[in-house]
Design a protein around this motif. Structure first.
Motif, PDB file in Angstrom:
ATOM      1  N   GLY A  17       0.903  -1.354  -0.167  1.00 21.70           N
ATOM      2  CA  GLY A  17      -0.158   0.202   0.038  1.00 21.70           C
ATOM      3  C   GLY A  17       0.857   1.340  -0.028  1.00 21.70           C
ATOM      4  N   GLU A  18       2.082   1.236  -0.034  1.00 22.32           N
ATOM      5  CA  GLU A  18       3.049   2.308  -0.088  1.00 22.32           C
ATOM      6  C   GLU A  18       3.671   2.558  -1.375  1.00 22.32           C
ATOM      7  OE1 GLU A  18       3.353   4.581   2.325  1.00 22.32           O
ATOM      8  OE2 GLU A  18       1.864   3.719   3.658  1.00 22.32           O
ATOM      9  N   ASN A  19       3.823   3.720  -2.031  1.00 21.37           N
ATOM     10  CA  ASN A  19       4.520   3.949  -3.173  1.00 21.37           C
ATOM     11  C   ASN A  19       6.137   3.973  -2.737  1.00 21.37           C
ATOM     12  OD1 ASN A  19       2.304   3.896  -5.210  1.00 21.37           O
ATOM     13  ND2 ASN A  19       1.721   5.763  -4.243  1.00 21.37           N
ATOM     14  N   VAL A  20       7.013   3.130  -3.207  1.00 17.57           N
ATOM     15  CA  VAL A  20       8.460   3.244  -3.243  1.00 17.57           C
ATOM     16  C   VAL A  20       9.011   2.963  -4.376  1.00 17.57           C
ATOM     17  CG1 VAL A  20       8.109   2.146  -0.714  1.00 17.57           C
ATOM     18  CG2 VAL A  20       8.471   0.554  -2.859  1.00 17.57           C
ATOM     19  N   ILE A  21      10.169   3.932  -4.377  1.00 15.57           N
ATOM     20  CA  ILE A  21      11.108   3.614  -5.462  1.00 15.57           C
ATOM     21  C   ILE A  21      12.342   2.723  -5.275  1.00 15.57           C
ATOM     22  CG2 ILE A  21      12.824   5.002  -6.929  1.00 15.57           C
ATOM     23  CD1 ILE A  21      11.271   7.485  -6.370  1.00 15.57           C
ATOM     24  N   LEU A  81      15.165   1.901   0.204  1.00 15.04           N
ATOM     25  CA  LEU A  81      13.894   2.222  -0.562  1.00 15.04           C
ATOM     26  C   LEU A  81      13.589   3.437   0.092  1.00 15.04           C
ATOM     27  CD1 LEU A  81      12.119  -0.855   0.306  1.00 15.04           C
ATOM     28  CD2 LEU A  81      12.914  -0.288  -1.769  1.00 15.04           C
ATOM     29  N   LEU A  82      13.005   4.294  -1.034  1.00 10.69           N
ATOM     30  CA  LEU A  82      12.360   5.511  -0.694  1.00 10.69           C
ATOM     31  C   LEU A  82      10.958   5.472  -0.853  1.00 10.69           C
ATOM     32  CD1 LEU A  82      12.867   8.462  -0.155  1.00 10.69           C
ATOM     33  CD2 LEU A  82      13.237   8.880  -2.741  1.00 10.69           C
ATOM     34  N   CYS A  83      10.216   5.703   0.159  1.00  8.61           N
ATOM     35  CA  CYS A  83       8.609   5.837   0.339  1.00  8.61           C
ATOM     36  C   CYS A  83       8.259   7.358  -0.205  1.00  8.61           C
ATOM     37  CB  CYS A  83       8.110   5.672   1.876  1.00  8.61           C
ATOM     38  SG  CYS A  83       6.512   5.038   1.816  1.00  8.61           S
ATOM     39  N   LEU A  84       7.391   7.204  -1.035  1.00  5.72           N
ATOM     40  CA  LEU A  84       6.955   8.636  -1.624  1.00  5.72           C
ATOM     41  C   LEU A  84       5.669   8.929  -1.112  1.00  5.72           C
ATOM     42  CD1 LEU A  84       7.963   8.018  -5.176  1.00  5.72           C
ATOM     43  CD2 LEU A  84       9.385   9.025  -3.481  1.00  5.72           C
ATOM     44  N   ASN A  85       5.205  10.067  -0.848  1.00  4.74           N
ATOM     45  CA  ASN A  85       3.947  10.609  -0.528  1.00  4.74           C
ATOM     46  C   ASN A  85       3.284  10.634  -2.020  1.00  4.74           C
ATOM     47  OD1 ASN A  85       4.546  13.036  -1.587  1.00  4.74           O
ATOM     48  ND2 ASN A  85       4.988  14.090   0.315  1.00  4.74           N
ATOM     49  N   GLU A  86       2.026  11.351  -1.837  1.00  5.86           N
ATOM     50  CA  GLU A  86       1.139  11.433  -3.027  1.00  5.86           C
ATOM     51  C   GLU A  86       1.779  12.132  -3.984  1.00  5.86           C
ATOM     52  OE1 GLU A  86      -3.050  13.367  -4.388  1.00  5.86           O
ATOM     53  OE2 GLU A  86      -3.007  12.346  -2.273  1.00  5.86           O
ATOM     54  N   THR A  87       2.289  13.532  -3.824  1.00  4.92           N
ATOM     55  CA  THR A  87       2.748  14.487  -4.392  1.00  4.92           C
ATOM     56  C   THR A  87       4.086  13.944  -5.472  1.00  4.92           C
ATOM     57  OG1 THR A  87       1.811  16.244  -3.202  1.00  4.92           O
ATOM     58  CG2 THR A  87       3.542  16.777  -4.774  1.00  4.92           C
TER      59      THR A  87
END
Length: 82
Positions: free
Chosen positions: A7-11, A24-30
């Motif tokens: 459920g988290e967007n990560v790069i 890993l870098l977790c990204l917020n919506e923006t």
């Protein structure tokens, strides 16, 4: 690569050799939105992403450039963009 993990967007990097769960870098919506714009643009700049950010969100150009610059610096620091 932008991935959805639990459920988290990560790069992450591509390939098994690139996976480092400490990087890993977790990204917020923006940030997720900007990552997708960067992918669409292919070759992007701080200004091109800041312009896109201003078109989509209620943010002034100077603040957008500062935010995009900081985000790109973080992405470069962990090695997901050059």
């Amino acid at each position: 690569m932008l991935r959805n993990v639990c459920g988290e967007n990560v790069i992450t990097g591509e390939g098994l050799d690139a996976i480092d769960f400490g990087r890993l870098l977790c990204l917020n919506e923006t940030a997720t939105w900007l990552w997708r714009r960067a992918e669409e643009q292919g070759v992007f700049t701080v200004d091109s992403l800041a312009d896109a950010l201003c078109e989509e969100y209620d943010v002034n150009a100077d603040q957008a450039r500062q935010d995009v610059s900081a985000m790109l610096a973080e992405w470069q620091n962990i090695g997901v963009v050059e």
